[in-house]
Design an enzyme around this catalytic site. Structure first.
Site, PDB file in Angstrom:
ATOM      1  N   LYS A   1       0.834  -1.201   0.000  1.00 18.74           N
ATOM      2  CA  LYS A   1       0.000   0.000   0.000  1.00 18.74           C
ATOM      3  C   LYS A   1       0.879   1.265   0.000  1.00 18.74           C
ATOM      4  CE  LYS A   1      -3.633  -2.454   2.556  1.00 18.74           C
ATOM      5  NZ  LYS A   1      -4.549  -2.404   3.727  1.00 18.74           N
TER       6      LYS A   1
ATOM      7  N   TYR B   1     -12.195  -2.772  -2.983  1.00 17.95           N
ATOM      8  CA  TYR B   1     -12.716  -2.743  -1.614  1.00 17.95           C
ATOM      9  C   TYR B   1     -14.246  -2.723  -1.566  1.00 17.95           C
ATOM     10  CZ  TYR B   1      -8.120  -2.160   0.579  1.00 17.95           C
ATOM     11  OH  TYR B   1      -6.833  -2.357   1.046  1.00 17.95           O
TER      12      TYR B   1
ATOM     13  N   PHE C   1     -15.186   2.971   7.746  1.00 19.91           N
ATOM     14  CA  PHE C   1     -13.840   3.367   7.330  1.00 19.91           C
ATOM     15  C   PHE C   1     -13.649   3.361   5.820  1.00 19.91           C
ATOM     16  CE2 PHE C   1     -13.814  -1.212   8.379  1.00 19.91           C
ATOM     17  CZ  PHE C   1     -13.365  -1.763   7.192  1.00 19.91           C
TER      18      PHE C   1
ATOM     19  N   THR D   1      -4.723  -7.794  10.784  1.00 19.97           N
ATOM     20  CA  THR D   1      -4.991  -6.449  10.266  1.00 19.97           C
ATOM     21  C   THR D   1      -4.360  -5.333  11.096  1.00 19.97           C
ATOM     22  OG1 THR D   1      -7.115  -7.358   9.538  1.00 19.97           O
ATOM     23  CG2 THR D   1      -6.859  -4.964   9.412  1.00 19.97           C
TER      24      THR D   1
ATOM     25  N   ASN E   1      -1.531  -0.217   7.317  1.00 12.54           N
ATOM     26  CA  ASN E   1      -0.980  -1.523   7.684  1.00 12.54           C
ATOM     27  C   ASN E   1      -0.148  -2.149   6.566  1.00 12.54           C
ATOM     28  OD1 ASN E   1      -2.988  -2.364   5.996  1.00 12.54           O
ATOM     29  ND2 ASN E   1      -4.171  -3.459   7.541  1.00 12.54           N
TER      30      ASN E   1
ATOM     31  N   HIS F   1      -1.638  -5.580   1.561  1.00 13.99           N
ATOM     32  CA  HIS F   1      -2.892  -6.326   1.401  1.00 13.99           C
ATOM     33  C   HIS F   1      -2.585  -7.732   0.906  1.00 13.99           C
ATOM     34  CE1 HIS F   1      -6.896  -7.469  -0.091  1.00 13.99           C
ATOM     35  NE2 HIS F   1      -6.246  -7.939  -1.145  1.00 13.99           N
TER      36      HIS F   1
ATOM     37  N   GLU G   1      -9.453 -10.436  -7.434  1.00  9.35           N
ATOM     38  CA  GLU G   1      -8.436  -9.378  -7.318  1.00  9.35           C
ATOM     39  C   GLU G   1      -7.353  -9.512  -8.389  1.00  9.35           C
ATOM     40  OE1 GLU G   1      -9.129  -8.793  -2.493  1.00  9.35           O
ATOM     41  OE2 GLU G   1      -7.303  -9.800  -3.176  1.00  9.35           O
TER      42      GLU G   1
END
Ligand code: DAT
Ligand code: MG
Length: 151
Positions: A12, A52, A60, A94, A115, A118, A129
């Site tokens: 990320k 997502y 969130f 997570t 974090n 993914h 994905e």
């Protein structure tokens, strides 16, 4: 039963900005997984929202979309026996504060949102994905070391 799987892994924007790309790739390579796809991009809102979509009703969600589109990500596909579970174990849970040392999140993350990385959570998610981030498919190749990695 063991099965060969390919999983979608994405560093990320926080992981890229913190200079962890090489460190993270090394962990997956050292474990014995085979890199079959790699690209860097700044995700569009469209691809981020598709990725997502499962979280679209969560509080969130909008922050998550803002975060993942805020800078470059490194999108990867990794293959190996039970690669989905193996990769999730390398990544850790997570929340970085709860992740064990030795996992990527345990070693590098302090937050639930920021974090670092993914990883797909199941076979159907992985297929969805991989199709989303690698529409042209991934590389078909054999890693010679696999004859030493697997019995
Ligand atoms: P994971 O990435 O471990 O599979 P997830 O699929 O439940 O976790 O959530 C996707 C991402 O959404 C996660 O990596 C960070 C963010 N997220 C999840 N729960 C959150 C929360 N309670 N607050 C803020 N961000 C959250
Ligand atoms: Mg998830």
């Amino acid at each position: 039963m063991v099965s060969m799987q390919t999983t979608y892994i994405m560093i990320k924007p926080d992981g890229v900005q913190r200079g962890l790309v090489g460190e993270i790739i090394t962990r997956f390579e050292n474990k014995g997984l085979r890199l079959v796809g790699l690209r860097q991009l700044i995700p569009s809102n469209k691809i981020a929202e598709a990725h997502y979509a499962v979280h679209k009703d969560r509080p969130f969600y909008s922050g998550l979309i803002d975060f993942i589109t805020s800078g470059p990500v490194v999108a990867m596909a990794w293959t190996g026996v039970e690669a989905i579970k193996v990769a999730r174990n390398i990544i850790g849970p997570t929340n970085g504060r709860e992740a064990a040392p030795g996992t990527i999140r345990g070693d590098f993350a302090m937050d639930i949102g920021h974090n670092i990385i993914h990883g797909s959570d199941g076979e159907e998610t992985a297929k969805f994905e991989l199709d989303l981030w690698f529409p042209d498919g991934v590389a078909e190749w054999q890693r010679d070391a696999e004859s030493h990695i697997y019995e």
